[in-house]
Design a protein around this motif. Sequence first.
Motif, short mmCIF file in Angstrom:
data_model
loop_
_atom_site.label_atom_id
_atom_site.label_comp_id
_atom_site.label_asym_id
_atom_site.label_seq_id
_atom_site.Cartn_x
_atom_site.Cartn_y
_atom_site.Cartn_z
N HIS A 79 0.93 -1.08 -0.01
CA HIS A 79 0.03 -0.06 0.08
C HIS A 79 0.90 1.29 0.03
CE1 HIS A 79 -3.80 -2.08 1.60
NE2 HIS A 79 -3.34 -2.86 0.56
N GLU A 81 0.91 3.93 1.75
CA GLU A 81 1.33 4.58 3.16
C GLU A 81 2.40 3.63 3.72
OE1 GLU A 81 -1.74 3.56 1.85
OE2 GLU A 81 -3.20 4.33 3.26
N CYS A 105 -6.34 1.70 5.25
CA CYS A 105 -6.80 0.42 5.72
C CYS A 105 -6.28 0.31 6.96
CB CYS A 105 -6.42 -0.72 4.70
SG CYS A 105 -4.88 -1.37 4.57
N CYS A 108 -2.50 -0.13 7.23
CA CYS A 108 -1.81 1.07 6.96
C CYS A 108 -1.80 1.87 8.46
CB CYS A 108 -2.14 2.09 5.87
SG CYS A 108 -1.58 1.02 4.20
ZN LIG Z 1 -3.54 0.04 3.64
#
Ligand SMILES: [Zn+2]
Length: 161
Positions: A79, A81, A105, A108
């Motif tokens: 992801h 982040e 999410c 993250c």
């Molecule tokens: Zn994430």
Amino acid sequence: MSGKRTDYISWDEYFMGVATLSGMRSKDPNTQVGACIVSEEHKILSMGYNGFPTGCSDDDFPWAREGEPLENKYFYTTHSELNAILNYRGGSLEGATMYVTLFPCNECAKAIIQAGIKRLVYDSDKYNGTPSTIASRKMLSAAGVDIQKYEHTGRTVTIQL
Ligand SMILES: [Zn+2]
Ligand SMILES: O=c1ccn([C@H]2C[C@H](O)[C@@H](COP(=O)(O)O)O2)c(=O)[nH]1
């Protein structure tokens, strides 16, 4: 002409703009996410976007959303982040702000908290209400991360590339 320009972009426009531009590097056909981490002195520390880990070819690994777990993207994507956090080579991110184009999410959120990031500015919230973002919000709030929705100013920036 003696005075300074007055139509320069704000810090929030600048950093969310950088996060958006970073997301444009993503090969994900459905959702492109960009993140930009900024110090308390308004210095850009790191950036990231969602994609496969180094060495995992964008042409060989799957971008599908459906199908068997080993045949879709979810097991393989890093992801934005997490990429932004991992891309930072300078030491501590304690007290930093993360600008991200999609609300993080739960995974993250854990990385953001553990990295010491204290402020989160997000744009899209298209997965609002899902278990992942509910858990994310719960953890970020409990950890004292200041969560702010990015407020669009309506300004359009055109960059000729
Ligand atoms: Zn994430
Ligand atoms: O916190 C997050 C959540 C998701 N992403 C990435 C991971 C995927 O590449 C896409 C989501 O794909 P969908 O097709 O919308 O399910 O977004 C992220 O970078 N950060």
